[in-house]
Scaffold this motif. Structure first.
Motif, PDB file in Angstrom:
ATOM      1  N   GLY A  96       0.814  -1.215   0.000  1.00 48.68           N
ATOM      2  CA  GLY A  96       0.000   0.000   0.000  1.00 48.68           C
ATOM      3  C   GLY A  96       0.839   1.252   0.000  1.00 48.68           C
ATOM      4  O   GLY A  96       2.063   1.223   0.039  1.00 48.68           O
ATOM      5  N   PRO A  97       0.141   2.387  -0.039  1.00 47.87           N
ATOM      6  CA  PRO A  97       0.834   3.673  -0.093  1.00 47.87           C
ATOM      7  C   PRO A  97       1.362   4.095   1.279  1.00 47.87           C
ATOM      8  O   PRO A  97       0.970   3.544   2.310  1.00 47.87           O
ATOM      9  N   ALA A  98       2.226   5.084   1.269  1.00 47.96           N
ATOM     10  CA  ALA A  98       2.733   5.668   2.507  1.00 47.96           C
ATOM     11  C   ALA A  98       1.699   6.642   3.063  1.00 47.96           C
ATOM     12  O   ALA A  98       1.036   7.357   2.316  1.00 47.96           O
ATOM     13  N   HIS A  99       1.571   6.649   4.370  1.00 49.17           N
ATOM     14  CA  HIS A  99       0.717   7.595   5.082  1.00 49.17           C
ATOM     15  C   HIS A  99       1.628   8.612   5.760  1.00 49.17           C
ATOM     16  O   HIS A  99       2.815   8.368   5.939  1.00 49.17           O
ATOM     17  N   TYR A 100       1.053   9.746   6.171  1.00 52.46           N
ATOM     18  CA  TYR A 100       1.883  10.711   6.883  1.00 52.46           C
ATOM     19  C   TYR A 100       1.130  11.389   8.014  1.00 52.46           C
ATOM     20  O   TYR A 100      -0.099  11.457   8.010  1.00 52.46           O
ATOM     21  N   LEU A 101       1.895  11.849   8.975  1.00 53.50           N
ATOM     22  CA  LEU A 101       1.434  12.716  10.060  1.00 53.50           C
ATOM     23  C   LEU A 101       2.132  14.047   9.894  1.00 53.50           C
ATOM     24  O   LEU A 101       3.364  14.087   9.701  1.00 53.50           O
ATOM     25  N   THR A 102       1.388  15.123   9.998  1.00 51.89           N
ATOM     26  CA  THR A 102       1.983  16.456   9.975  1.00 51.89           C
ATOM     27  C   THR A 102       2.771  16.655  11.273  1.00 51.89           C
ATOM     28  O   THR A 102       2.554  15.944  12.262  1.00 51.89           O
ATOM     29  N   PRO A 103       3.653  17.650  11.315  1.00 47.38           N
ATOM     30  CA  PRO A 103       4.363  17.917  12.571  1.00 47.38           C
ATOM     31  C   PRO A 103       3.404  18.176  13.745  1.00 47.38           C
ATOM     32  O   PRO A 103       3.672  17.749  14.869  1.00 47.38           O
ATOM     33  N   GLU A 104       2.290  18.826  13.484  1.00 46.99           N
ATOM     34  CA  GLU A 104       1.305  19.092  14.537  1.00 46.99           C
ATOM     35  C   GLU A 104       0.676  17.791  15.028  1.00 46.99           C
ATOM     36  O   GLU A 104       0.436  17.617  16.228  1.00 46.99           O
ATOM     37  N   GLN A 105       0.385  16.884  14.128  1.00 44.16           N
ATOM     38  CA  GLN A 105      -0.181  15.599  14.508  1.00 44.16           C
ATOM     39  C   GLN A 105       0.845  14.749  15.263  1.00 44.16           C
ATOM     40  O   GLN A 105       0.486  14.015  16.184  1.00 44.16           O
ATOM     41  N   VAL A 106       2.107  14.856  14.891  1.00 41.30           N
ATOM     42  CA  VAL A 106       3.170  14.144  15.605  1.00 41.30           C
ATOM     43  C   VAL A 106       3.177  14.592  17.067  1.00 41.30           C
ATOM     44  O   VAL A 106       3.232  13.768  17.986  1.00 41.30           O
ATOM     45  N   VAL A 107       3.098  15.895  17.293  1.00 42.60           N
ATOM     46  CA  VAL A 107       3.062  16.427  18.659  1.00 42.60           C
ATOM     47  C   VAL A 107       1.844  15.880  19.402  1.00 42.60           C
ATOM     48  O   VAL A 107       1.939  15.476  20.561  1.00 42.60           O
ATOM     49  N   GLY A 108       0.691  15.847  18.731  1.00 44.07           N
ATOM     50  CA  GLY A 108      -0.520  15.344  19.361  1.00 44.07           C
ATOM     51  C   GLY A 108      -0.415  13.881  19.745  1.00 44.07           C
ATOM     52  O   GLY A 108      -0.775  13.494  20.869  1.00 44.07           O
ATOM     53  N   ILE A 109       0.093  13.054  18.836  1.00 43.42           N
ATOM     54  CA  ILE A 109       0.268  11.625  19.130  1.00 43.42           C
ATOM     55  C   ILE A 109       1.281  11.448  20.260  1.00 43.42           C
ATOM     56  O   ILE A 109       1.068  10.676  21.192  1.00 43.42           O
ATOM     57  N   HIS A 110       2.375  12.190  20.165  1.00 44.01           N
ATOM     58  CA  HIS A 110       3.402  12.099  21.210  1.00 44.01           C
ATOM     59  C   HIS A 110       2.805  12.422  22.580  1.00 44.01           C
ATOM     60  O   HIS A 110       3.105  11.744  23.567  1.00 44.01           O
ATOM     61  N   SER A 111       1.945  13.421  22.641  1.00 44.01           N
ATOM     62  CA  SER A 111       1.349  13.795  23.931  1.00 44.01           C
ATOM     63  C   SER A 111       0.524  12.657  24.520  1.00 44.01           C
ATOM     64  O   SER A 111       0.407  12.548  25.740  1.00 44.01           O
ATOM     65  N   LYS A 112      -0.011  11.791  23.673  1.00 41.72           N
ATOM     66  CA  LYS A 112      -0.821  10.668  24.155  1.00 41.72           C
ATOM     67  C   LYS A 112       0.025   9.457  24.556  1.00 41.72           C
ATOM     68  O   LYS A 112      -0.328   8.742  25.474  1.00 41.72           O
ATOM     69  N   ILE A 113       1.116   9.204  23.848  1.00 42.69           N
ATOM     70  CA  ILE A 113       1.881   7.979  24.117  1.00 42.69           C
ATOM     71  C   ILE A 113       3.056   8.190  25.057  1.00 42.69           C
ATOM     72  O   ILE A 113       3.568   7.229  25.628  1.00 42.69           O
ATOM     73  N   ALA A 114       3.482   9.430  25.241  1.00 42.74           N
ATOM     74  CA  ALA A 114       4.695   9.698  26.028  1.00 42.74           C
ATOM     75  C   ALA A 114       4.615   9.185  27.455  1.00 42.74           C
ATOM     76  O   ALA A 114       5.592   8.659  27.985  1.00 42.74           O
ATOM     77  N   ALA A 115       3.469   9.334  28.075  1.00 39.11           N
ATOM     78  CA  ALA A 115       3.358   8.981  29.491  1.00 39.11           C
ATOM     79  C   ALA A 115       2.903   7.539  29.725  1.00 39.11           C
ATOM     80  O   ALA A 115       2.856   7.096  30.869  1.00 39.11           O
ATOM     81  N   LEU A 116       2.574   6.806  28.656  1.00 32.92           N
ATOM     82  CA  LEU A 116       2.116   5.432  28.844  1.00 32.92           C
ATOM     83  C   LEU A 116       3.248   4.556  29.361  1.00 32.92           C
ATOM     84  O   LEU A 116       4.357   4.575  28.828  1.00 32.92           O
TER      85      LEU A 116
END
Length: 176
Positions: A96-116
């Motif tokens: 399949g094709p490549a997907h992407y996260l914008t820099p803003e979305q990267v920050v958002g995802i990081h905020s959710k997984i960082a403390a797990l």
């Protein structure tokens, strides 16, 4: 234990590279065609999480396969691997094709997984339900050893997103 199959790769790109790929998808295709030739440069920006992506996605979202949508918030864990944001839906990167996260979305995802923590993920780990889920990749007899496999790659994923956040980078994901 783990044979060949669909391997998830995540790659960090600078904001400038990302903007260029969005503006002109053919630049992404040119980059992708030479991706494996630039091993030294790419190694530090690439994260290969093997086949752990399916189990990690299950631990984060409670489902075996989910694809993000434009309606998802920037911090939606539904977007962590498959975002429905593509440079070119017809350009195959393996499976399949490549997907992407914008820099803003990267920050958002990081905020959710960082403390797990390991305990957080362990509380979400349900080997019986995972064995019964026919869409969960890979199909395994999920046990304690498999949790460790998932958690080891999850720690790498946390570090990867932390670095991308610090550097204000976008993230490209693809299966090969």
């Amino acid at each position: 234990c783990y044979t060949m199959g669909m391997i998830m790769n995540l790659f960090r790109v600078s904001k400038q590279e990302f903007d260029n790929f969005v503006a002109k998808p053919s630049l992404f295709e040119e980059w992708a065609e030479t991706f494996y030739e630039d091993d030294d440069e790419n190694d530090e920006r690439l994260l290969d999480i093997d086949k752990a992506w399916g189990g990690i996605l299950y631990l984060l979202t409670g489902v075996s396969f989910v694809c993000g949508s434009p309606d998802d918030g920037v911090d939606s864990l539904n977007r962590i691997f498959f975002r429905a944001q593509l440079f070119d839906e017809n350009f195959e990167m393996g499976y399949g094709p490549a997907h992407y996260l914008t820099p803003e979305q990267v920050v958002g995802i990081h905020s959710k997984i960082a403390a797990l923590t390991e305990a957080d993920l362990k509380a979400r780990y349900n080997p019986e339900a995972m064995r019964e889920d026919e869409e969960l990749y890979p199909a395994l007899e999920w046990d304690e050893e498999h949790f460790e496999y998932l958690y080891d790659y999850f720690k790498e994923l946390q570090e990867f997103f932390a670095t991308a956040t610090d550097k204000k980078e976008a993230v490209i994901t693809f299966l090969n």
